[in-house]
Design a protein around this motif. Structure first.
Motif, PDB file in Angstrom:
ATOM      1  N   LEU A 122     -37.707  51.831  24.738  1.00 28.63           N
ATOM      2  CA  LEU A 122     -37.771  51.997  23.285  1.00 28.63           C
ATOM      3  C   LEU A 122     -38.631  53.193  22.889  1.00 28.63           C
ATOM      4  O   LEU A 122     -38.337  53.881  21.910  1.00 28.63           O
ATOM      5  N   HIS A 123     -39.682  53.446  23.644  1.00 27.46           N
ATOM      6  CA  HIS A 123     -40.513  54.625  23.372  1.00 27.46           C
ATOM      7  C   HIS A 123     -39.686  55.896  23.551  1.00 27.46           C
ATOM      8  O   HIS A 123     -39.723  56.808  22.714  1.00 27.46           O
ATOM      9  N   GLU A 124     -38.924  55.958  24.625  1.00 27.99           N
ATOM     10  CA  GLU A 124     -38.094  57.141  24.886  1.00 27.99           C
ATOM     11  C   GLU A 124     -36.956  57.243  23.876  1.00 27.99           C
ATOM     12  O   GLU A 124     -36.615  58.340  23.420  1.00 27.99           O
ATOM     13  N   PHE A 125     -36.373  56.120  23.523  1.00 26.63           N
ATOM     14  CA  PHE A 125     -35.297  56.084  22.539  1.00 26.63           C
ATOM     15  C   PHE A 125     -35.787  56.665  21.208  1.00 26.63           C
ATOM     16  O   PHE A 125     -35.117  57.504  20.594  1.00 26.63           O
ATOM     17  N   LEU A 126     -36.970  56.230  20.759  1.00 27.98           N
ATOM     18  CA  LEU A 126     -37.515  56.712  19.495  1.00 27.98           C
ATOM     19  C   LEU A 126     -37.905  58.188  19.576  1.00 27.98           C
ATOM     20  O   LEU A 126     -37.799  58.916  18.590  1.00 27.98           O
ATOM     21  N   SER A 127     -38.345  58.630  20.738  1.00 26.68           N
ATOM     22  CA  SER A 127     -38.724  60.031  20.892  1.00 26.68           C
ATOM     23  C   SER A 127     -37.515  60.961  20.788  1.00 26.68           C
ATOM     24  O   SER A 127     -37.669  62.140  20.459  1.00 26.68           O
ATOM     25  N   LEU A 128     -36.320  60.422  21.031  1.00 26.21           N
ATOM     26  CA  LEU A 128     -35.096  61.224  20.924  1.00 26.21           C
ATOM     27  C   LEU A 128     -34.581  61.308  19.492  1.00 26.21           C
ATOM     28  O   LEU A 128     -33.745  62.158  19.185  1.00 26.21           O
ATOM     29  N   THR A 129     -35.057  60.444  18.616  1.00 24.69           N
ATOM     30  CA  THR A 129     -34.592  60.446  17.232  1.00 24.69           C
ATOM     31  C   THR A 129     -35.203  61.610  16.463  1.00 24.69           C
ATOM     32  O   THR A 129     -36.256  62.143  16.841  1.00 24.69           O
ATOM     33  N   LEU A 130     -34.546  61.985  15.371  1.00 25.93           N
ATOM     34  CA  LEU A 130     -35.021  63.115  14.578  1.00 25.93           C
ATOM     35  C   LEU A 130     -36.367  62.843  13.930  1.00 25.93           C
ATOM     36  O   LEU A 130     -37.239  63.707  13.903  1.00 25.93           O
ATOM     37  N   GLU A 131     -36.536  61.642  13.396  1.00 24.94           N
ATOM     38  CA  GLU A 131     -37.738  61.322  12.636  1.00 24.94           C
ATOM     39  C   GLU A 131     -38.670  60.353  13.362  1.00 24.94           C
ATOM     40  O   GLU A 131     -39.576  59.780  12.759  1.00 24.94           O
ATOM     41  N   LYS A 132     -38.437  60.157  14.646  1.00 31.68           N
ATOM     42  CA  LYS A 132     -39.292  59.283  15.468  1.00 31.68           C
ATOM     43  C   LYS A 132     -39.378  57.874  14.873  1.00 31.68           C
ATOM     44  O   LYS A 132     -40.452  57.269  14.817  1.00 31.68           O
ATOM     45  N   ARG A 133     -38.261  57.377  14.432  1.00 28.05           N
ATOM     46  CA  ARG A 133     -38.177  56.020  13.890  1.00 28.05           C
ATOM     47  C   ARG A 133     -36.740  55.541  13.945  1.00 28.05           C
ATOM     48  O   ARG A 133     -35.802  56.339  14.050  1.00 28.05           O
ATOM     49  N   ALA A 134     -36.594  54.204  13.880  1.00 24.19           N
ATOM     50  CA  ALA A 134     -35.255  53.602  13.900  1.00 24.19           C
ATOM     51  C   ALA A 134     -35.352  52.206  13.301  1.00 24.19           C
ATOM     52  O   ALA A 134     -36.401  51.556  13.378  1.00 24.19           O
ATOM     53  N   SER A 135     -34.275  51.757  12.702  1.00 18.75           N
ATOM     54  CA  SER A 135     -34.248  50.410  12.129  1.00 18.75           C
ATOM     55  C   SER A 135     -33.797  49.413  13.185  1.00 18.75           C
ATOM     56  O   SER A 135     -33.277  49.788  14.248  1.00 18.75           O
ATOM     57  N   ILE A 136     -33.979  48.148  12.881  1.00 16.78           N
ATOM     58  CA  ILE A 136     -33.541  47.094  13.791  1.00 16.78           C
ATOM     59  C   ILE A 136     -32.049  47.201  14.072  1.00 16.78           C
ATOM     60  O   ILE A 136     -31.586  46.933  15.182  1.00 16.78           O
ATOM     61  N   HIS A 137     -31.272  47.631  13.066  1.00 19.72           N
ATOM     62  CA  HIS A 137     -29.824  47.724  13.230  1.00 19.72           C
ATOM     63  C   HIS A 137     -29.450  48.795  14.257  1.00 19.72           C
ATOM     64  O   HIS A 137     -28.495  48.629  15.025  1.00 19.72           O
ATOM     65  N   HIS A 138     -30.184  49.889  14.275  1.00 17.88           N
ATOM     66  CA  HIS A 138     -29.929  50.933  15.265  1.00 17.88           C
ATOM     67  C   HIS A 138     -30.286  50.458  16.673  1.00 17.88           C
ATOM     68  O   HIS A 138     -29.550  50.710  17.630  1.00 17.88           O
ATOM     69  N   ILE A 139     -31.417  49.786  16.783  1.00 20.57           N
ATOM     70  CA  ILE A 139     -31.875  49.338  18.106  1.00 20.57           C
ATOM     71  C   ILE A 139     -30.955  48.266  18.674  1.00 20.57           C
ATOM     72  O   ILE A 139     -30.585  48.311  19.852  1.00 20.57           O
ATOM     73  N   VAL A 140     -30.583  47.303  17.846  1.00 17.62           N
ATOM     74  CA  VAL A 140     -29.701  46.229  18.310  1.00 17.62           C
ATOM     75  C   VAL A 140     -28.347  46.782  18.751  1.00 17.62           C
ATOM     76  O   VAL A 140     -27.679  46.204  19.613  1.00 17.62           O
ATOM     77  N   GLU A 141     -27.943  47.915  18.193  1.00 11.12           N
ATOM     78  CA  GLU A 141     -26.673  48.545  18.573  1.00 11.12           C
ATOM     79  C   GLU A 141     -26.643  48.829  20.075  1.00 11.12           C
ATOM     80  O   GLU A 141     -25.585  48.757  20.706  1.00 11.12           O
ATOM     81  N   PHE A 142     -27.816  49.140  20.667  1.00 15.97           N
ATOM     82  CA  PHE A 142     -27.882  49.482  22.091  1.00 15.97           C
ATOM     83  C   PHE A 142     -28.554  48.374  22.913  1.00 15.97           C
ATOM     84  O   PHE A 142     -29.052  48.639  24.008  1.00 15.97           O
ATOM     85  N   LYS A 143     -28.568  47.179  22.385  1.00 16.88           N
ATOM     86  CA  LYS A 143     -29.251  46.068  23.050  1.00 16.88           C
ATOM     87  C   LYS A 143     -28.708  45.828  24.456  1.00 16.88           C
ATOM     88  O   LYS A 143     -29.470  45.664  25.417  1.00 16.88           O
ATOM     89  N   GLU A 144     -27.411  45.803  24.597  1.00 20.25           N
ATOM     90  CA  GLU A 144     -26.801  45.530  25.908  1.00 20.25           C
ATOM     91  C   GLU A 144     -27.027  46.682  26.870  1.00 20.25           C
ATOM     92  O   GLU A 144     -27.365  46.479  28.042  1.00 20.25           O
TER      93      GLU A 144
END
Length: 390
Positions: free
Chosen positions: A302-324
């Motif tokens: 999750l730390h690496e995932f957020l570091s790849l985002t433009l604004e260094k943040r993500a909503s629960i809906h974005h994270i759950v999208e890649f849960k599997e």
């Protein structure tokens, strides 16, 4: 029955004696105030509604970060702008009948049951309505908005290599080194990926391959593993500032309270449990799901995932999208809450947004702004204006 008869007779006689004028005016109602047993409404104690995860804030007032919370509120304010920009851009001539727009509250991002015209009027420099030759009202972009869209397309073209690298790293972190194209497309704004990315990937056969699964869904597969990309932001930071990374997380050692350890001793013991971290580019998905190393792996992902985002943040809906793909569990919220030094959760318990503190300064502002972020800020500035400044 006899007792009731005499009681009523007694009451009537007393009433006649005391207030004979009552019965001289037949329109005056008979008073039953002596029968009232309930307290008036103004004296009743209102029952407090129980807190709901839909409305209960994640953070206690004592730990709230006003800047992060305001960014979440801005997302809600500009929801119509962002969703309508995408939807109208996909329509012929970038226009839509106003009657049809009023039925597309989900696609355009305005509140259900409200008139779409109210949302359009909020951004007069970007959206306009006009009467077409068919005598129907239509909605479309202003000339200013069309110019801004051309500018954004130029940014997308110039940043294509960077976006390709982001997608490659996402695939390298994923469990099977493949992700549904629909998921990448759904979260494209999070990473600055252009709308037509599904068409652009064919230019990179050395990196990607599009396959069709048995259910007919298209997936993007990784073709080649590149070791120099398999280095997380945490690992890079560790080489520069080892102490900072050591303080970033806390995976406490479970021990009895009777150890009576000093603060420094407890810190050293916890540090032994925290390091080494598990790389998000490793086979951490094969670990026992409830083991400490598995949790460190998920935190790292999750730390690496957020570091790849433009604004260094993500909503629960974005994270759950890649849960599997990232082998995440249903306890994502609790896991992030245990790491307040690195993550900040804003919003409500049911609809939260996680911020990566590493990518922001002490005031909550981004340390490095992607060109797309600079453009978005410019767009929002025009969106809040009623008249263009001369």
């Amino acid at each position: 029955m006899a007792s009731l008869f005499y009681l009523s007779k007694f009451i009537n006689s007393k009433t006649l004696c005391l207030t004979p004028s009552l019965f001289q005016n037949p329109t005056y109602p008979f008073s039953t105030s002596f029968l009232i047993t309930k307290l008036p409404k103004k004296f009743r104690k209102k029952r407090k509604k129980p807190d709901s995860p839909r409305t209960k804030p994640v953070q206690h007032p004592s730990t709230r970060n006003a800047h992060f919370e305001s960014l979440v509120e801005l997302d809600s304010y500009f929801r119509f702008l962002n969703k309508s920009k995408i939807f109208l851009s996909q329509q012929p001539e970038h226009v839509l009948r106003l009657d049809d727009a009023g039925k597309l509250h989900r696609e355009l991002g305005f509140p259900r049951g409200r008139k779409v015209a109210r949302s359009i009027d909020r951004h007069p420099l970007l959206f306009q309505t006009y009467r077409h030759s068919d005598n129907k009202m239509w909605v479309g972009f202003t000339d200013l908005m069309e110019d801004l869209l051309d500018e954004e397309r130029g940014i997308m073209d110039s940043m294509e290599v960077d976006r390709v690298t982001k997608v490659r790293k996402l695939l390298m972190m994923s469990k099977d080194k493949k992700i549904l194209l629909s998921k990448i497309h759904h979260c494209r704004s999070l990473f600055g990926i252009p709308d037509d990315f599904r068409d652009r990937v064919v230019k990179y056969p050395d990196y990607f391959r599009i396959a069709v699964e048995s259910d007919g869904k298209r997936v993007l597969e990784l073709v080649n593993w590149e070791s120099k990309l398999a280095v997380s932001e945490l690992e890079k930071e560790f080489m520069v500032n080892e102490d900072k990374v050591k303080r970033a997380f806390k995976f406490g050692v479970k021990h009895a309270r009777d150890l009576d350890l000093e603060y420094d001793d407890t810190r050293r013991l916890n540090l032994l449990n925290t390091l080494p971290l598990v790389s998000p580019y490793s086979d951490g998905h094969k670990l026992d799901v409830w083991s400490l190393d598995a949790e460190k792996y998920r935190v790292g992902v999750l730390h690496e995932f957020l570091s790849l985002t433009l604004e260094k943040r993500a909503s629960i809906h974005h994270i759950v999208e890649f849960k599997e793909e990232f082998s995440l569990t249903k306890h994502i919220y609790d896991m992030l809450k245990k790491q307040p030094r690195t993550f900040y959760l804003a919003g409500t318990e049911m609809n939260w947004v996680v911020f990566l503190k590493d990518g922001r300064d002490e005031n909550g502002n981004l340390i490095h702004k992607d060109p797309q972020v600079v453009f978005n800020e410019k767009l929002y500035k025009f969106a809040e204006m009623k008249k263009r400044e001369l």
